[in-house]
Design a protein around this motif. Sequence first.
Motif, short mmCIF file in Angstrom:
data_model
loop_
_atom_site.label_atom_id
_atom_site.label_comp_id
_atom_site.label_asym_id
_atom_site.label_seq_id
_atom_site.Cartn_x
_atom_site.Cartn_y
_atom_site.Cartn_z
N TYR A 82 0.82 -1.21 0.00
CA TYR A 82 0.00 0.00 0.00
C TYR A 82 0.86 1.26 0.00
N ASP A 83 2.06 1.14 -0.55
CA ASP A 83 2.96 2.29 -0.64
C ASP A 83 2.46 3.33 -1.63
N ASN A 84 1.45 2.97 -2.43
CA ASN A 84 0.92 3.90 -3.43
C ASN A 84 -0.23 4.75 -2.90
N ILE A 85 -0.54 4.63 -1.62
CA ILE A 85 -1.64 5.42 -1.06
C ILE A 85 -1.17 6.14 0.20
N HIS A 86 -1.50 7.43 0.30
CA HIS A 86 -1.08 8.26 1.43
C HIS A 86 -2.07 8.07 2.58
N LEU A 87 -1.71 7.19 3.51
CA LEU A 87 -2.64 6.79 4.56
C LEU A 87 -3.00 7.93 5.50
N LYS A 88 -2.04 8.79 5.79
CA LYS A 88 -2.32 9.90 6.72
C LYS A 88 -3.37 10.84 6.14
N THR A 89 -3.28 11.07 4.84
CA THR A 89 -4.29 11.91 4.19
C THR A 89 -5.65 11.22 4.20
N ALA A 90 -5.64 9.91 3.93
CA ALA A 90 -6.90 9.16 3.94
C ALA A 90 -7.56 9.25 5.32
N ASN A 216 13.57 2.28 0.44
CA ASN A 216 13.67 2.94 -0.86
C ASN A 216 15.15 3.08 -1.26
N TYR A 217 15.50 2.58 -2.44
CA TYR A 217 16.89 2.59 -2.93
C TYR A 217 17.85 1.89 -1.97
N MET A 218 17.36 0.88 -1.29
CA MET A 218 18.22 0.10 -0.39
C MET A 218 19.40 -0.50 -1.15
N ILE A 219 19.13 -1.02 -2.36
CA ILE A 219 20.20 -1.59 -3.18
C ILE A 219 20.73 -0.48 -4.07
N ASN A 220 21.89 0.02 -3.72
CA ASN A 220 22.52 1.11 -4.45
C ASN A 220 24.02 0.83 -4.61
N THR A 221 24.74 1.75 -5.18
CA THR A 221 26.17 1.53 -5.46
C THR A 221 26.94 1.18 -4.21
N ILE A 234 17.68 -11.17 -6.95
CA ILE A 234 16.31 -11.48 -7.38
C ILE A 234 15.36 -10.54 -6.62
N ASN A 235 14.57 -9.78 -7.36
CA ASN A 235 13.69 -8.79 -6.75
C ASN A 235 12.22 -9.10 -7.06
N ILE A 236 11.48 -9.55 -6.03
CA ILE A 236 10.04 -9.74 -6.18
C ILE A 236 9.31 -8.84 -5.18
N ALA A 237 9.97 -7.77 -4.75
CA ALA A 237 9.41 -6.85 -3.77
C ALA A 237 8.76 -5.65 -4.47
N ARG A 238 9.51 -4.58 -4.62
CA ARG A 238 9.07 -3.39 -5.33
C ARG A 238 10.27 -2.86 -6.12
N GLY A 239 9.97 -2.24 -7.26
CA GLY A 239 11.04 -1.79 -8.14
C GLY A 239 11.98 -0.79 -7.48
N ALA A 240 11.43 0.12 -6.67
CA ALA A 240 12.24 1.19 -6.09
C ALA A 240 13.07 0.73 -4.89
N ILE A 241 13.00 -0.55 -4.53
CA ILE A 241 13.96 -1.09 -3.55
C ILE A 241 15.36 -0.99 -4.13
N VAL A 242 15.43 -1.06 -5.45
CA VAL A 242 16.70 -1.00 -6.19
C VAL A 242 16.80 0.33 -6.92
#
Length: 335
Positions: A82-90, A216-221, A234-242
């Motif tokens: 549910y990272d695509n929804i702003h819960l505090k605003t909801a 977010n961006y956990m996997i970086n240089t 292997i990433n089956i989580a979310r794209g922006a983890i990388v």
Amino acid sequence: MKSPMKILIYSAKDFEIPFLEKANKNVYQIKYIPERLTSKTAMMALGFDVISIFSADDGTSKTLELLKEFGIKHITLRSAGYDNIHLKTAKKLGIKVANTPDYSPNAIAEHAIALLLALNRKLMISNQQFLNYNFSLSNLIGFDLYNKTVGIIGTGRIGKIIATILVGFGCKVIATDTNEDSCFAKKNNIQYVSLEDLCQKSDVIMLSVPLNSTTNYMINTALIKLMKREVYIINIARGAIVKTLDLIEALKWDRIAAYAADVYEYEHNLFFYNHSNDKPDDSLLQQLIDLPNVLMTPHQAFATTEALTNIAETTFYNIDCWQQNKVSKNELFYN
């Protein structure tokens, strides 16, 4: 006689509609639309009480404020994340939100293993060669998973199933998580280590964490520099983890051996749609496609009969609870 409650299903896919129809049992009045929820499509919710959205839909503050104006009181997500929804605003707007957390962790975990096996044993390359009557094995050398060290970042429901499967392969499994499960680790002979140690020791790294400000961006240089050059990620989580740009550079310069993923950092409005006749202008995606040591699938890990059945049934369970003024066990509470 009171008319049935009206529900709008955003991002409705042809393959999921039969499951949703069956789960509805003709109770509610449903409208399915292929459009994603955005600030521009929020007005389509006018006249509805409830909407259902998917992982690629936009639940930012601006969109939620528009939905509130249009009379939406409840949102049910057909996804665990549910990272695509702003819960505090909801919460501030008084819009209830529920997700689908347990639809099928097995489906996701099994897809992670499928990606690893296909990448390691060069199945895509092998099949393409075979279709061209090329039966050479020169480009098809992989490695035994037996006795290899696999690091799992995130041991929630999905991560635990991945770990159990890999233990069955005879792998040495190590893991890192902010919430360590010592009982599970002891039962399966799994060792918890720091993120840095995991990166240094692993032959394969599995990403199975939710996307948030910490991951977010956990996997970086910086983290990639700690990894073995032979490592598979292997990433089956979310794209922006990388951080995709850092990943591409590492792959190009052989800083890591290979990458497989069911997700992509900029997949919104791309995945789940056929773009074969309108190729997207996305240079990062094109670079990933062109790299020979990358295997990508379009967020399909959840696409099993069992998972789609559970998603549909949970969607209407959440709606039933709201309609009956009950608290759904899947309601997302806010701090």
